[in-house]
Design a protein around this motif. Structure first.
Motif, mmCIF file in Angstrom:
data_model
loop_
_atom_site.group_PDB
_atom_site.id
_atom_site.type_symbol
_atom_site.label_atom_id
_atom_site.label_comp_id
_atom_site.label_asym_id
_atom_site.label_seq_id
_atom_site.Cartn_x
_atom_site.Cartn_y
_atom_site.Cartn_z
ATOM 1 N N ASN A 32 36.131 42.067 38.207
ATOM 2 C CA ASN A 32 34.948 41.399 37.673
ATOM 3 C C ASN A 32 34.760 41.667 36.188
ATOM 4 O O ASN A 32 34.415 42.783 35.801
ATOM 5 N N LYS B 77 41.147 52.909 38.536
ATOM 6 C CA LYS B 77 41.928 51.894 37.792
ATOM 7 C C LYS B 77 41.592 51.937 36.305
ATOM 8 O O LYS B 77 42.397 51.494 35.473
ATOM 9 N N GLY C 47 35.015 45.169 42.138
ATOM 10 C CA GLY C 47 36.015 44.113 42.252
ATOM 11 C C GLY C 47 36.584 43.760 40.898
ATOM 12 O O GLY C 47 36.274 44.393 39.885
ATOM 13 N N ALA D 38 40.367 43.602 30.492
ATOM 14 C CA ALA D 38 39.061 44.278 30.436
ATOM 15 C C ALA D 38 38.974 45.229 29.239
ATOM 16 O O ALA D 38 39.938 45.423 28.510
ATOM 17 N N ARG D 39 37.791 45.845 29.098
ATOM 18 C CA ARG D 39 37.512 46.617 27.875
ATOM 19 C C ARG D 39 38.365 47.882 27.749
ATOM 20 O O ARG D 39 38.833 48.212 26.657
ATOM 21 N N ASN D 40 38.548 48.622 28.852
ATOM 22 C CA ASN D 40 39.322 49.871 28.765
ATOM 23 C C ASN D 40 40.735 49.607 28.245
ATOM 24 O O ASN D 40 41.261 50.361 27.426
ATOM 25 N N ASP E 185 41.413 44.255 41.033
ATOM 26 C CA ASP E 185 40.770 44.929 39.904
ATOM 27 C C ASP E 185 41.810 45.583 38.990
ATOM 28 O O ASP E 185 41.666 45.586 37.760
ATOM 29 N N LYS F 212 31.408 52.079 38.236
ATOM 30 C CA LYS F 212 32.808 52.459 38.442
ATOM 31 C C LYS F 212 33.033 53.832 37.822
ATOM 32 O O LYS F 212 33.083 53.972 36.599
HETATM 33 O O1 LIG Z 1 35.684 46.147 30.901
HETATM 34 P P1 LIG Z 1 36.044 47.340 31.719
HETATM 35 O O2 LIG Z 1 37.335 47.971 31.316
HETATM 36 O O3 LIG Z 1 34.910 48.317 31.819
HETATM 37 O O4 LIG Z 1 36.319 46.814 33.211
HETATM 38 C C1 LIG Z 1 35.476 45.865 33.739
HETATM 39 C C2 LIG Z 1 35.720 45.722 35.206
HETATM 40 O O5 LIG Z 1 35.730 46.974 35.829
HETATM 41 C C3 LIG Z 1 36.966 44.956 35.533
HETATM 42 O O6 LIG Z 1 36.966 44.671 36.901
#
Ligand SMILES: O=P(O)(O)OC[C@H](O)CO
Ligand SMILES: NC(=O)c1ccc[n+]([C@@H]2O[C@H](COP(=O)([O-])OP(=O)(O)OC[C@H]3O[C@@H](n4cnc5c(N)ncnc54)[C@H](O)[C@@H]3O)[C@@H](O)[C@H]2O)c1
Length: 516
Positions: free
Chosen positions: A280, A375, A278, A440-442, A432, A249
């Motif tokens: 995920n 995103k 996606g 999610a992590r970001n 997503d 991504k």
């Molecule tokens: O944990 P992140 O922020 O890298 O995001 C994980 C995935 O892209 C969520 O779909």
């Protein structure tokens, strides 16, 4: 036509002049798939045809039948026509009734595939290891299509197994061990995906060139900042007809040019590469919690097979494949040889889909790639907003505006092929966005940074144990691209995130930015 399900026997009622209707064709095809055989035979609807020239009739894929003897009366190597007096169902090894089959003609348009696709996952972080796991489960389950062993290239590191781990060995103690040795010995990536047992057919390989050797499917799955170096190293060392799927991504910005990562990979390596993206979260999927994803793949014309599974051409051909800007690509693709199984939406679906991982196949590489990359900028904004003490209502406003900027970006820079419905209908779109801005992590670590009053970069260094936040670099790359074109003000949310990362803007400024 009669189908004896118990014996998986398919009997066809061909008589002189019998037509192969689309409905019959569909039934034969689905039955053949259900039987799981891959042979490239076709039946001709003209029972009286006596020569090759007569067979301008409808062909059907009829893979579960074999004739006996197979090599009787073939007229040429690639298109063989013969009269056969007995047919055998491969699934049951039972001969078919003579009166039903003796008037049939048969042509063999291609030999059945002899090779299998070898799969390599390049990258072994949180998501790289998870994807290797699900793909390895599928290569094991589809031995007719894929070699069972999956190579996983690992960026080699010395790792200490913590004393709480079931793999802790007192005789080794705190001595660092190679991550590849640990993965191959314990079948667990103790650093990037701890606690998840991996299939034993994953082989962790520290040598990039050895890992990609002879692989026809390359799955790129590492933080986007490393992809340039990876491509440089493997260029010229992969099969010329290899195909890629990028799970990365991010975007590539060079000389004020923005490229989708999958197209960057394709150009650098002279291959075709699609994209998977996606809603995920790796750790959830690794624990086999259900989710959805989207794969964008435009099968290159040179790889397309006819209805019988035969390759249109063999060997090297000039392929007129178009990129996301609608232009014929400069790369001269090498066709997938016809002794390999085809590689199209069906096969990719078999490679990636699991009961806990629902895959939707599309052709919109722009929507899938940009949805996944951009995103991450919005997720950082949501982390800041929440860390500042605001809640869901503010976050929802940020998400909505973020999605509008993503769509605007796609329209402005990839107008030729973008299919906006991807953002609304696919997991790679709104799905997503929602998961990234809520769990999610970001999002998580930007929130932590805002709460602690430190930079996100510092949090990445101190809290993530080597994992990467793609939103930081994507924000900078996208902002510099927009600035170079003088359009950064059209994207206030993207601009805002860069400003906060550089400590030039505060979260409190958000409402005023949008009032403008
Ligand atoms: O944990 P992140 O922020 O890298 O995001 C994980 C995935 O892209 C969520 O779909
Ligand atoms: N983790 C997820 O839940 C998730 C889900 C979907 C998509 N993604 C995307 O997948 C991609 C890969 O992310 P990840 O989560 O697997 O990685 P990660 O952040 O968990 O791990 C970082 C990886 O980078 C590797 N690395 C460090 N230095 C390197 C170097 N110099 N060269 C090459 N590799 C190096 C590390 O070995 C490690 O494998 C990213 O683009 C991410 O956005 C992640």
């Amino acid at each position: 036509m009669r189908r004896e399900l118990g014996r998986s026997l398919l009997v066809t009622p061909y008589k002189t002049g019998c037509r192969i209707t689309p409905a019959l064709q569909t039934l034969l095809y689905s039955t053949s798939l259900a039987l799981g055989h891959r042979r490239s035979f076709c039946l001709h609807s003209s029972p009286n045809a006596t020569s090759h020239s007569d067979h301008s009739h409808k062909h059907i894929h009829f893979p579960e039948l074999s004739c006996n003897p197979l090599n009787q009366g073939f007229s040429s190597q690639r298109s063989r026509v013969a009269r056969f007096s007995s047919w055998t169902c491969l699934a049951t090894q039972q001969p078919l009734a003579r009166e039903r089959t003796q008037t049939l003609k048969m042509a063999v348009t291609a030999d059945p595939p002899r090779q299998k696709h070898k799969v390599t996952v390049i990258g072994s972080g949180n998501w790289g290891t998870t994807v290797a796991k699900l793909v390895a489960e599928n290569t094991r389950g589809c031995p007719d299509l894929f070699e069972e062993e999956v190579q996983m290239w690992v960026y080699e590191e010395d790792v200490v197994i913590p004393s709480g781990s079931p793999h802790y060995d007192a005789s080794v103690g705190d001595k660092p061990q190679k991550l590849t040795s640990i993965i191959n010995k314990y079948h667990e990536n103790v650093k990037y995906l701890p606690g998840i047992p991996l299939p034993t057919n994953i082989v962790a390989n520290p040598s990039l060139l050895d890992a990609v050797k002879d692989s026809s499917i390359l799955i790129f799955n590492l933080p986007h900042e490393f992809i340039g170096n990876i491509c440089k190293q493997i260029k010229g060392h992969i099969l010329p007809f290899a195909r890629g799927i990028s799970c990365i991504k991010g975007v590539t910005v060079t000389d004020d040019k923005i490229e989708l990562i999958c197209e960057y990979i394709g150009e650098e390596l002279g291959i075709y590469c699609g994209a998977l993206s996606g809603a995920n979260i790796a750790s959830e999927i690794a624990n086999e919690m259900w989710c959805e994803t989207t794969i964008a793949y435009n099968t290159p014309p040179c790889d397309r097979r006819d209805v019988n599974g035969a390759a249109a051409e063999n060997g090297h051909v000039m392929a007129e494949h178009r990129d996301s800007r609608g232009k014929v690509i400069k790369t001269q693709l090498t066709a997938l040889p016809h002794d390999y199984p085809p590689l199209d939406h069906g096969e990719l679906h078999k490679l990636f889909s699991r009961p806990y991982f629902t895959v939707s196949m599309v052709s919109d590489v722009v929507g899938v790639s940009l949805g996944g990359a951009l995103k991450n900028i919005v997720a950082i904004a949501c982390g800041f907003v929440e860390g500042h003490g605001w809640n869901m209502t503010a976050k929802t406003a940020v998400m909505r505006r973020g999605m509008l900027e993503i769509i605007q970006f796609a329209r402005e820079f990839f107008p030729e092929t973008i299919q906006e419905k991807t953002f609304w209908e696919e997991s790679a779109g709104w799905g997503d966005m929602i998961v990234s801005c809520t769990s999610a992590r970001n999002w998580r670590y930007s929130k932590m940074a805002a709460e602690r009053g430190v930079s996100v970069q510092e949090i990445e260094r101190t809290e993530l144990n080597g994992q990467k936040l793609q939103g930081i670099s994507t924000s900078r790359e996208v902002s510099s691209f927009l600035r170079a074109r003088g359009v950064e003000d059209k994207y206030p949310l993207f601009k805002l995130v860069e400003g906060i990362l550089d400590c030039k803007v505060n979260v409190e400024d958000i409402p005023s930015l949008f009032r403008k």
